[in-house]
Design a protein around this motif. Structure first.
Motif, PDB file in Angstrom:
ATOM      1  N   ASN A 172      39.556  40.435  28.333  1.00 43.26           N
ATOM      2  CA  ASN A 172      39.444  40.267  29.787  1.00 43.26           C
ATOM      3  C   ASN A 172      40.078  41.491  30.442  1.00 43.26           C
ATOM      4  OD1 ASN A 172      39.729  36.707  30.612  1.00 43.26           O
ATOM      5  ND2 ASN A 172      38.381  37.802  29.227  1.00 43.26           N
ATOM      6  N   GLU A 181      40.718  43.484  34.146  1.00 43.88           N
ATOM      7  CA  GLU A 181      40.622  43.431  35.606  1.00 43.88           C
ATOM      8  C   GLU A 181      41.107  44.743  36.197  1.00 43.88           C
ATOM      9  OE1 GLU A 181      42.180  39.831  37.301  1.00 43.88           O
ATOM     10  OE2 GLU A 181      41.095  38.588  35.863  1.00 43.88           O
ATOM     11  N   GLU A 211      30.323  44.396  42.806  1.00 42.56           N
ATOM     12  CA  GLU A 211      31.511  43.569  42.567  1.00 42.56           C
ATOM     13  C   GLU A 211      31.102  42.333  41.786  1.00 42.56           C
ATOM     14  OE1 GLU A 211      33.503  42.582  46.284  1.00 42.56           O
ATOM     15  OE2 GLU A 211      32.954  44.584  47.033  1.00 42.56           O
ATOM     16  N   GLY A 212      32.059  41.797  41.062  1.00 45.04           N
ATOM     17  CA  GLY A 212      31.746  40.583  40.315  1.00 45.04           C
ATOM     18  C   GLY A 212      32.514  40.539  39.017  1.00 45.04           C
ATOM     19  N   VAL A 213      32.187  39.543  38.221  1.00 44.20           N
ATOM     20  CA  VAL A 213      32.814  39.422  36.908  1.00 44.20           C
ATOM     21  C   VAL A 213      31.689  39.488  35.889  1.00 44.20           C
ATOM     22  CG1 VAL A 213      34.225  38.011  35.384  1.00 44.20           C
ATOM     23  CG2 VAL A 213      34.693  38.035  37.844  1.00 44.20           C
ATOM     24  N   TRP A 214      31.708  40.523  35.078  1.00 44.27           N
ATOM     25  CA  TRP A 214      30.561  40.853  34.247  1.00 44.27           C
ATOM     26  C   TRP A 214      30.885  40.732  32.762  1.00 44.27           C
ATOM     27  CZ3 TRP A 214      26.675  41.089  37.502  1.00 44.27           C
ATOM     28  CH2 TRP A 214      26.930  41.475  38.826  1.00 44.27           C
ATOM     29  N   TYR A 271      35.012  39.629  29.453  1.00 47.75           N
ATOM     30  CA  TYR A 271      34.616  39.871  30.842  1.00 47.75           C
ATOM     31  C   TYR A 271      35.312  41.099  31.417  1.00 47.75           C
ATOM     32  CZ  TYR A 271      32.542  35.181  31.244  1.00 47.75           C
ATOM     33  OH  TYR A 271      31.763  34.076  31.101  1.00 47.75           O
ATOM     34  N   ARG A 295      36.274  42.307  35.288  1.00 49.26           N
ATOM     35  CA  ARG A 295      36.242  41.992  36.726  1.00 49.26           C
ATOM     36  C   ARG A 295      36.097  43.297  37.492  1.00 49.26           C
ATOM     37  NH1 ARG A 295      41.458  39.675  40.024  1.00 49.26           N
ATOM     38  NH2 ARG A 295      40.635  39.985  42.144  1.00 49.26           N
ATOM     39  N   SER A 297      36.117  44.971  41.203  1.00 54.60           N
ATOM     40  CA  SER A 297      36.495  44.787  42.613  1.00 54.60           C
ATOM     41  C   SER A 297      35.883  45.906  43.458  1.00 54.60           C
ATOM     42  CB  SER A 297      38.027  44.819  42.738  1.00 54.60           C
ATOM     43  OG  SER A 297      38.604  43.890  41.836  1.00 54.60           O
ATOM     44  N   TYR A 334      44.820  43.464  31.536  1.00 54.35           N
ATOM     45  CA  TYR A 334      43.903  42.999  30.494  1.00 54.35           C
ATOM     46  C   TYR A 334      44.610  42.024  29.581  1.00 54.35           C
ATOM     47  CZ  TYR A 334      46.363  46.915  28.262  1.00 54.35           C
ATOM     48  OH  TYR A 334      47.320  47.775  27.821  1.00 54.35           O
TER      49      TYR A 334
END
Lengths: 660, 196
Positions: free
Chosen positions: A561, A563, A615-618, A636, A638, A640, A650
């Protein structure tokens, strides 16, 4: 009574006709000779058993090289060489993009024609396969340990790099002869002034025996003919290289007519040892030339492209005794040297006969200075003084000859669609077998060496009408396998091939299979962005570039993960496969990435770039079914808005980590 | 020097081979491992039978919740000391040459050996039974209890898709040979004593 007689006659006639019909239909059946006898048994390789030979078949316009097993004709691998390949991310990932760099920029395609396996003492040694790219002249070297393309060198002053990539007896040189003559150096000039202004470059590329690294040692600047195919001398003729030519008329338009007027074209015999000596003593002159030299390293798992800027050229007239022309009828294609090195076969594709020159007679003629004349200062020998024999009317359109281990030669005939077996020395035809159809080149494993194997022959065909299920206007390309171990050839099987099966090289499987790499050692991984353990996994922001040092192992990514990525960032996924087990690659792909997935071998690192647009969570996921938990191998990122205050963070082992 | 002494010294010295040779080996066979994977157990470490085998064993085992094969164990510290001491002691006893001490050495060594085997069994038991709660794949026995993946102490056993072989290796042969020689040395020593 007369009527009865008539009826009987009619009946007899009908029966005769019918039986004729039967005969012809039998004839048609005999085409599929694989059904007769024990042909099926001969190509059957039981589950779990290995083929006896490797066959490396060029993909022609696919730009690739395919690896088959013989006799089964099973396809094992398609090695990307000159074309991008989504299956392996070749040309898509950051590591291999430089492989396809040229002086014309990134050229992700070529026309790959003639593979040749490296040799030591004239015998195949299974170290490398070389193959030429025709369109943007290039020579590639493929490792037979990793079955990956390790090096590509561009060839300047060349166009239609066709008489390539054949190797000398100890792999001292790989040659790259130009099919098209061009102005050297290139310049803006009228095409009609072709004659005497255009030149053909024959490039001798040296091979480092330790690393395999290639370098253009010299280019021979020859008259403006078309140089078609070539073969090295061996044994007594080691040190020489032979090139077929056509268009010795030097026509520049409507060549099908204008280049077919001379009764004889030439085989150019090049004493490369003599030129090598000349060059080593400071001969030749350097000229500016831009060409790319691309090398892939198994340690950094990364290719580098270096732009070279000069090349050494040699004028053949300045090295007396280095080059001779052997008159050969008529537009010869294949130029083949028998295992002893004595015979040089010119396959005059527009000739009714097959011409075989004698190396010994050629030497004698040179010593006796028996010249018929010269072309651009290069001596032409007398046809009668060099010819060893002629195979009289063996077929129509001879293209290519290879040899077995029993003193026989096998020639393909394009127009009459057949393979003809004949005897060296007596020049008599022994056997002929039809091919389906329009056969081009043929291959006998080890055929281009001092030690051919003499068990199988592969013919490669251009047209396959009625041989396979149709697939629209384009039918599969095809090759055919013949058993040549007996007196008569026997067709064993047809098999479809990838791209155009233009030419092939083969060798006994034992030569290669035990040296095939199983993994890349993780502790030898010197990739700049490698993370060789999960503890080294991290995410680093540098301005608007984000580097993700990621690892993969059954069955997870680390980190999984991430971000803090922003729209407009350039995100590099540097992914290392931590596996150290044979045949356990993992893949990775990212939604919205503009390139292919990565397919990463154990111990290897590869990189792809992702530029998030929204933008989004891919999600990203593993693309190669790797284990029972493959479907869970995912993560994923994220994304922004640009300028967002979300920091880079992460998760590793499920625990959140902030980037330093 | 008396024959018994030589035999005893050689027997005790044979123990030193354990610092080089593996004591035990566990090999796992499975269809997807045509070349089986395995580990060699030494007195001071567990090593790959072939490069990377332990990493690959751990990867296979993690599906059912088995922990990684330990690289650091108390035994790895104790065993070398015990073996080293016993070998030294055996050589000294050999030089001294009292055959009754040979027997004593053999008995003490047998006790240590038994303790070692018991310790190995206990480790295998824990390794095979002590599974992670979060294991991805949970198999149960017919009676509903969680399946255990304990390798055999000695012998061959089928565990799911694997066939596990557990057998002594060259180090163990040196060990048992050395112990056997101490026993031989004892009997020879007895004979020699009688003769005198």
């Amino acid at each position: 009574m007369k009527t009865i007689k008539n009826i009987i006659y009619t009946l007899v006639a009908v029966l005769v006709l019918a039986s004729c019909g039967n005969t012809s239909s039998k004839k048609k059946d005999s085409k599929s000779g694989a059904l007769s006898g024990n042909a099926a048994e001969k190509v059957y390789v039981a589950p779990g058993e290995h083929d006896e030979y490797y066959a490396f078949v060029s993909g022609g316009f696919s730009g690739q090289l395919a690896v088959y097993g013989l006799p089964s004709a099973r396809l094992f691998k398609v090695i990307p060489v000159f074309s991008v390949d989504a299956e392996k991310a070749y040309g898509f990932n950051e590591e291999t993009k430089p492989m396809l760099n040229t002086s014309y920029g990134f050229v992700p395609w070529d026309d790959s024609h003639h593979p040749d396996i490296s040799q030591t003492n004239g015998e195949l040694d299974g170290r490398w396969v070389f193959i030429n790219g025709n369109n943007t002249p290039r020579i590639a070297r493929i490792s037979l340990s990793t079955f990956e393309t390790e090096e590509i060198i561009e060839v300047p002053n060349s166009a239609g790099n066709h008489s390539s990539s054949f190797v000398t007896e100890n792999t001292e040189y790989v040659v790259a002869g130009t099919r098209f003559s061009v102005p050297i150096p290139q310049k803006d000039m009228p095409i009609s002034e072709y004659k005497s202004n255009f030149k053909g470059a024959l490039s001798f590329i040296s091979v480092d025996q330790e690393t395999g690294h290639m370098g253009i040692k010299f280019q021979l600047i020859m008259p403006g003919f078309d140089y078609d195919l070539s073969h090295p001398g061996r044994g007594k003729s080691h040190g020489w290289f032979f090139f077929t030519t056509y268009n010795t008329e030097e026509a520049n338009s409507l060549l099908e007519v204008n280049a077919s007027q001379n009764d004889k074209d030439y085989i150019a015999a090049v004493n490369w040892k003599k030129i090598e000596e000349y060059v080593n003593n400071g001969g030749g002159k350097k000229m500016p030339a831009k060409y790319a030299h691309n090398v892939y390293s198994d340690e950094t798992h990364t290719a580098t492209s270096t732009m070279m800027n000069e090349v050494l050229v040699v004028d053949p007239t300045e090295v007396p005794g280095a080059v001779y022309f052997l008159p050969t009828p008529k537009s010869p294609h294949g130029c083949d040297v028998d295992p002893s090195g004595e015979y040089i076969v010119g396959n005059g594709k527009l000739s009714a006969d097959l011409t075989v020159h004698s190396f010994t007679r050629m030497q004698e003629a040179i010593e006796g200075k028996k010249f018929a004349g010269e072309a651009y200062g290069i001596p032409i020998l007398n046809y009668e003084d060099v010819v060893a024999g002629v195979v009289k009317q063996p077929g129509l359109g001879p293209l290519h000859t290879e040899f077995d281990d029993k003193g026989n030669a096998y020639t393909t005939f394009f127009i009459s669609s057949e393979v003809v077996k004949w005897k060296l020395g007596t020049w008599e035809v022994i056997d002929r077998k039809p091919t389906y159809y329009s056969v081009g080149h043929l291959m006998i494993p080890g055929g281009n060496s001092r030690k051919p194997t003499g068990k199988y022959l592969v013919a490669m065909n251009k047209i396959t009408k009625d041989r396979y299920l149709p697939t629209g206007p384009e039918l599969t390309q095809s090759a055919q396998l013949y058993d040549i171990s007996g007196d008569k050839m026997e067709l064993l099987s047809d098999f479809p091939t990838v791209g155009e099966p233009h030419y092939a090289a083969g060798c006994p499987a034992d030569l290669i299979k035990d040296r095939s790499a199983k993994i890349f050692k993780l502790d030898e991984n010197k990739h700049k962005y490698a993370a060789t353990s999960e503890s080294e996994a991290k995410v680093v922001r540098e301005g608007n570039v984000v580097h993700i040092y990621m690892t993969m192992i059954r069955s997870h990514f680390a980190p999984d993960n991430i971000e803090g990525v922003q729209v407009g960032d350039k995100v590099y996924f540097h992914v290392t496969n931590l596996e150290q087990d044979f045949d356990v690659p993992h893949g990775i792909s990212m939604i919205g990435a503009n390139t292919s997935e990565l397919l990463i071998m154990p111990g290897q690192t590869e990189t792809f770039v992702w530029e998030p647009k929204q933008e989004g969570v891919w999600p990203f996921y593993c693309t190669d079914f790797c284990s029972a938990l493959h479907q869970e191998m995912q993560g994923y990122v994220r994304v922004s808005a640009k300028g967002s205050s979300v920091p880079i963070s992460y998760t590793l082992d499920g625990d959140p980590t902030d980037a330093e | 020097m008396k024959l018994s002494k030589i035999i005893m010294i050689v027997g005790a010295a044979l123990l030193l081979a354990l610092f080089v040779l593996p004591l035990w080996n566990i090999t796992l066979e499975a269809p997807q491992y045509p070349e089986p994977i395995g580990m060699n157990i030494h007195i001071n470490k567990i090593a790959d039978a072939n490069p990377n085998d332990i990493q690959n064993i751990n990867l296979m085992n993690h599906y059912v919740g088995m922990k990684d094969i330990p690289t650091d164990m108390l035994e790895f510290k104790i065993f070398p000391v015990v073996i080293g001491t016993m070998a030294l002691l055996g050589i000294i006893i050999g030089i001294v040459g009292k055959h009754k001490l040979f027997l004593l050495w053999f008995i003490v060594m047998s006790l240590f050996g038994t303790a070692g085997m018991y310790d190995f069994y206990k480790w295998e038991y824990n390794y095979g039974h002590n599974l992670k709660e979060t294991a991805a794949i949970k198999f149960t026995n017919d009676d509903g209890t969680p399946m255990a993946y304990q390798p055999p102490l000695i012998g061959t056993k089928t565990i799911l898709n694997f066939v596990a072989h557990s057998y002594p290796r060259s180090g163990a042969i040196a060990l048992f040979g050395g112990m056997g020689l101490s026993l031989v040395a004892f009997f020879v020593g007895m004979k020699e004593a009688k003769k005198e």
